[in-house]
Design a protein around this motif. Sequence first.
Motif, PDB file in Angstrom:
ATOM      1  N   ASN A 469       1.106  -0.951  -0.057  1.00  0.00           N
ATOM      2  CA  ASN A 469      -0.092   0.090  -0.186  1.00  0.00           C
ATOM      3  C   ASN A 469       0.900   1.307   0.465  1.00  0.00           C
ATOM      4  O   ASN A 469      -0.029   2.405  -0.377  1.00  0.00           O
ATOM      5  N   ALA A 470       2.167   1.229   0.359  1.00  0.00           N
ATOM      6  CA  ALA A 470       2.883   2.349   0.073  1.00  0.00           C
ATOM      7  C   ALA A 470       3.091   2.938  -0.914  1.00  0.00           C
ATOM      8  O   ALA A 470       2.730   4.186  -1.105  1.00  0.00           O
ATOM      9  N   PRO A 471       3.260   2.728  -1.504  1.00  0.00           N
ATOM     10  CA  PRO A 471       3.533   2.497  -3.013  1.00  0.00           C
ATOM     11  C   PRO A 471       2.222   3.838  -3.517  1.00  0.00           C
ATOM     12  O   PRO A 471       2.151   4.763  -4.040  1.00  0.00           O
ATOM     13  N   VAL A 472       0.790   3.509  -3.291  1.00  0.00           N
ATOM     14  CA  VAL A 472      -0.454   3.818  -3.811  1.00  0.00           C
ATOM     15  C   VAL A 472      -0.539   5.021  -3.207  1.00  0.00           C
ATOM     16  O   VAL A 472      -0.254   6.033  -3.558  1.00  0.00           O
ATOM     17  N   ILE A 473       0.261   5.240  -2.101  1.00  0.00           N
ATOM     18  CA  ILE A 473       0.229   6.972  -1.499  1.00  0.00           C
ATOM     19  C   ILE A 473       1.324   7.464  -1.935  1.00  0.00           C
ATOM     20  O   ILE A 473       1.312   8.438  -2.194  1.00  0.00           O
ATOM     21  N   HIS A 474       2.293   6.840  -2.234  1.00  0.00           N
ATOM     22  CA  HIS A 474       3.699   7.939  -3.371  1.00  0.00           C
ATOM     23  C   HIS A 474       2.727   8.186  -4.223  1.00  0.00           C
ATOM     24  O   HIS A 474       3.011   9.132  -4.204  1.00  0.00           O
ATOM     25  N   ASN A 475       1.586   7.399  -4.981  1.00  0.00           N
ATOM     26  CA  ASN A 475       1.697   8.114  -6.407  1.00  0.00           C
ATOM     27  C   ASN A 475       0.485   8.594  -6.491  1.00  0.00           C
ATOM     28  O   ASN A 475       0.378   9.593  -6.564  1.00  0.00           O
ATOM     29  N   LEU A 476      -0.022   8.791  -4.790  1.00  0.00           N
ATOM     30  CA  LEU A 476      -1.122   9.566  -4.597  1.00  0.00           C
ATOM     31  C   LEU A 476      -1.087  11.262  -4.385  1.00  0.00           C
ATOM     32  O   LEU A 476      -0.856  11.921  -5.062  1.00  0.00           O
ATOM     33  N   LEU A 477       0.299  10.897  -3.866  1.00  0.00           N
ATOM     34  CA  LEU A 477       1.004  12.432  -3.434  1.00  0.00           C
ATOM     35  C   LEU A 477       1.868  13.036  -4.453  1.00  0.00           C
ATOM     36  O   LEU A 477       1.875  13.878  -4.837  1.00  0.00           O
ATOM     37  N   LEU A 478       2.665  12.291  -5.292  1.00  0.00           N
ATOM     38  CA  LEU A 478       2.799  11.883  -6.625  1.00  0.00           C
ATOM     39  C   LEU A 478       1.763  12.915  -7.308  1.00  0.00           C
ATOM     40  O   LEU A 478       2.317  13.890  -8.014  1.00  0.00           O
ATOM     41  N   ASN A 479       1.411  12.586  -7.475  1.00  0.00           N
ATOM     42  CA  ASN A 479      -0.306  13.373  -8.780  1.00  0.00           C
ATOM     43  C   ASN A 479      -1.209  14.370  -7.751  1.00  0.00           C
ATOM     44  O   ASN A 479      -2.292  14.491  -8.588  1.00  0.00           O
ATOM     45  N   TYR A 480      -0.759  14.463  -7.060  1.00  0.00           N
ATOM     46  CA  TYR A 480      -1.731  15.326  -5.836  1.00  0.00           C
ATOM     47  C   TYR A 480      -1.490  16.783  -6.205  1.00  0.00           C
ATOM     48  O   TYR A 480      -0.235  16.868  -6.754  1.00  0.00           O
ATOM     49  N   LYS A 481      -2.238  17.851  -6.653  1.00  0.00           N
ATOM     50  CA  LYS A 481      -1.938  19.377  -7.171  1.00  0.00           C
ATOM     51  C   LYS A 481      -2.411  20.064  -5.977  1.00  0.00           C
ATOM     52  O   LYS A 481      -2.150  21.498  -6.918  1.00  0.00           O
ATOM     53  N   GLY A 482      -2.651  20.308  -4.955  1.00  0.00           N
ATOM     54  CA  GLY A 482      -1.787  20.989  -3.444  1.00  0.00           C
ATOM     55  C   GLY A 482      -0.612  20.666  -3.049  1.00  0.00           C
ATOM     56  O   GLY A 482       0.570  20.246  -3.991  1.00  0.00           O
ATOM     57  N   CYS A 483       0.092  21.286  -2.449  1.00  0.00           N
ATOM     58  CA  CYS A 483       0.970  21.720  -1.616  1.00  0.00           C
ATOM     59  C   CYS A 483       0.933  20.873  -0.289  1.00  0.00           C
ATOM     60  O   CYS A 483       0.414  20.061   0.386  1.00  0.00           O
ATOM     61  N   VAL A 484       1.928  19.716  -0.615  1.00  0.00           N
ATOM     62  CA  VAL A 484       2.274  18.609   0.491  1.00  0.00           C
ATOM     63  C   VAL A 484       3.813  19.355   1.403  1.00  0.00           C
ATOM     64  O   VAL A 484       5.327  19.215   1.244  1.00  0.00           O
ATOM     65  N   ILE A 485       3.474  19.398   3.439  1.00  0.00           N
ATOM     66  CA  ILE A 485       4.697  19.731   4.163  1.00  0.00           C
ATOM     67  C   ILE A 485       4.922  18.367   4.821  1.00  0.00           C
ATOM     68  O   ILE A 485       4.225  18.167   5.553  1.00  0.00           O
ATOM     69  N   CYS A 486       5.837  17.385   4.498  1.00  0.00           N
ATOM     70  CA  CYS A 486       5.706  16.206   5.125  1.00  0.00           C
ATOM     71  C   CYS A 486       7.305  15.372   5.923  1.00  0.00           C
ATOM     72  O   CYS A 486       8.517  15.742   5.078  1.00  0.00           O
ATOM     73  N   ILE A 487       6.810  15.095   7.140  1.00  0.00           N
ATOM     74  CA  ILE A 487       8.738  14.571   7.779  1.00  0.00           C
ATOM     75  C   ILE A 487       8.378  13.350   7.495  1.00  0.00           C
ATOM     76  O   ILE A 487       7.504  12.160   7.442  1.00  0.00           O
ATOM     77  N   THR A 488       9.747  12.698   7.203  1.00  0.00           N
ATOM     78  CA  THR A 488       9.284  11.399   7.102  1.00  0.00           C
ATOM     79  C   THR A 488      11.120  10.992   6.466  1.00  0.00           C
ATOM     80  O   THR A 488      12.163  11.884   6.119  1.00  0.00           O
ATOM     81  N   HIS A 489      11.592   9.900   6.441  1.00  0.00           N
ATOM     82  CA  HIS A 489      12.753   9.255   6.921  1.00  0.00           C
ATOM     83  C   HIS A 489      12.817   7.991   5.970  1.00  0.00           C
ATOM     84  O   HIS A 489      13.513   7.146   5.799  1.00  0.00           O
ATOM     85  N   ASP A 490      11.502   7.996   5.066  1.00  0.00           N
ATOM     86  CA  ASP A 490      11.166   5.659   4.300  1.00  0.00           C
ATOM     87  C   ASP A 490      12.437   6.904   2.865  1.00  0.00           C
ATOM     88  O   ASP A 490      11.536   7.700   1.996  1.00  0.00           O
ATOM     89  N   ARG A 491      13.250   6.280   2.842  1.00  0.00           N
ATOM     90  CA  ARG A 491      13.947   6.352   2.059  1.00  0.00           C
ATOM     91  C   ARG A 491      13.060   6.567   0.046  1.00  0.00           C
ATOM     92  O   ARG A 491      13.532   6.960  -0.461  1.00  0.00           O
ATOM     93  N   LYS A 492      12.733   5.311  -0.209  1.00  0.00           N
ATOM     94  CA  LYS A 492      12.076   4.870  -1.394  1.00  0.00           C
ATOM     95  C   LYS A 492      11.002   6.906  -1.373  1.00  0.00           C
ATOM     96  O   LYS A 492      10.828   7.064  -2.991  1.00  0.00           O
ATOM     97  N   PHE A 493      10.064   6.731  -0.259  1.00  0.00           N
ATOM     98  CA  PHE A 493       9.065   8.107  -0.352  1.00  0.00           C
ATOM     99  C   PHE A 493      10.214   9.050  -0.373  1.00  0.00           C
ATOM    100  O   PHE A 493       9.260   9.835  -1.586  1.00  0.00           O
ATOM    101  N   LEU A 494      10.969   9.504  -0.466  1.00  0.00           N
ATOM    102  CA  LEU A 494      12.170  10.265  -0.661  1.00  0.00           C
ATOM    103  C   LEU A 494      12.655  10.545  -2.075  1.00  0.00           C
ATOM    104  O   LEU A 494      12.322  11.483  -2.045  1.00  0.00           O
TER     105      LEU A 494
END
Length: 513
Positions: A469-494
């Motif tokens: 499911n994590a890749p679904v969230i990656h794609n969700l935010l990658l295609n999101y047309k709004g603004c994202v400010i995110c704390i993360t240490h997930d290397r693939k996510f980064l």
Amino acid sequence: MLEVRNLTIHIDKENRTIIDNLSFTLNRGDKFAVIGLEGNGKSTLLKAIYNPQSLDYCDVKGVINIKGKVGYLPQTILEEWYDVPVYDYLLKEYPDSEIKLESYELLGKLDQVLTRLRFDSNLIDHNPKLNHFSGGELVKLGLAKILLHEPDLLLLDEPTNDLDLETIIFLENFILNEERPLLFVSHDEKLLENASNGIIHLSLIHKKRKPTHEVVKMNYRDYKEFRKLALDSQEMIARKQRADYKKKMERFRQIYSRVEAAQDQAVRNPSTGRLLKKKIHALKSIERRLEKEKAEFLEIPEREEAIDLFFEEDVLIPKGKVVLDFYLAPLKINERILAQEVKLYVQGDAKIAIIGKNGCGKSTLLKCIYDDLKNREDISVGYMSQKYEELFISNDSALHYVMKTSGVYDEARIRKIMGALQFTREEMENKTSQLSGGQKVKLLFLKMVLSKNNVLLLDEPTRNLSPLNAPVIHNLLLNYKGCVICITHDRKFLEEVFDEVYELTEKGLIKLI
């Protein structure tokens, strides 16, 4: 050594078995990762091994043999520890128990353990309470408590949660170099790929009613390929079996119909009738053989499907719009200064990640940004705290929580949406406090989607999501047309999502990318 034989775990309230007849053995040098979708029983498995009596919501059957002491790191430290001083936490078994005299001898190894975990020992000099520490610091303290007692078997439930990148890499090396048998739950794909040498995959199919599992001695990267090839092969064979059976049955019915018709016409010819009767008998035998073949078909494998979640096209931020013009000097918790000054300017649909060492103030900073933005009328802000309990009312059911958010959708529509997020009917009725961490994350994302938030403030949003499911969230935010400010240490996510990466230091935010 750990031996598990025929372990079955049944959730009484839901009348549902989540683990059925699971058997495996861990020996010295084994590092097995437990994987599976949210709510499939991964944390429950570790708890059953460590202390089955603690699972008052489950019926646990089977054999669990352990040689030696067990060190267990839970996914989160229970709230009853939060008001306990750190030395008491390290030495006590329970918050209200007494410290045994022999436990004080463990303090002689404390500096060595803290150094190994790269934990600043100065932070515990004055014996502060646990609620003084950040999420990542609490994970390190949990590991320190385990290692002080020198266990023979390690059980780690999401050990990378809230850890900074440096400590995650340390943890990978710790697992790789550990000789004691080790069983860990993780959603960090890099950790799974780099540190595991065995996989226990827990699945729930047939609408989460039928538990299945796979136990293999291979690393996660090899397992993914092995599983895909195995499922593809099984599906190909199963479908060919059904196609061949269909052709045989069609041919059989044609022959049978012709023989039956000939038999009807041969009523006045006893000799022909006898021959046709023998043919009918032979055809019946063929029919029984075909039905036996059908009973032995391989099942068409039911593949675990990823969640289905997306923002509507009209959820967006204009390119030139100023979302944030933030300044704070200093950033501090109580009287502890974390950063001298913090500046952050954000415009349009930027995707910004913030990293930094544990305890440097990332979550505090994100909360300050949320307080700065939450009353703005020109934007709609969604906020995901690292502490999920702050965002839920414990008496709410999962369904009621979403219903309060949805506004325009009726209950039937909400149930359908939650079904696409892999919630069963029973899980929809469960209190939010009873949900797994991953299920809570999915609810929080669903709330943001339904609320049409065009600015998202996210604190470690992928830490409890399965690798499916994590890749679904990656794609969700990658295609999101709004603004994202995110704390993360997930290397693939980064790597996959963010345009800009900042590190929070004692001086402030430093732009890395």
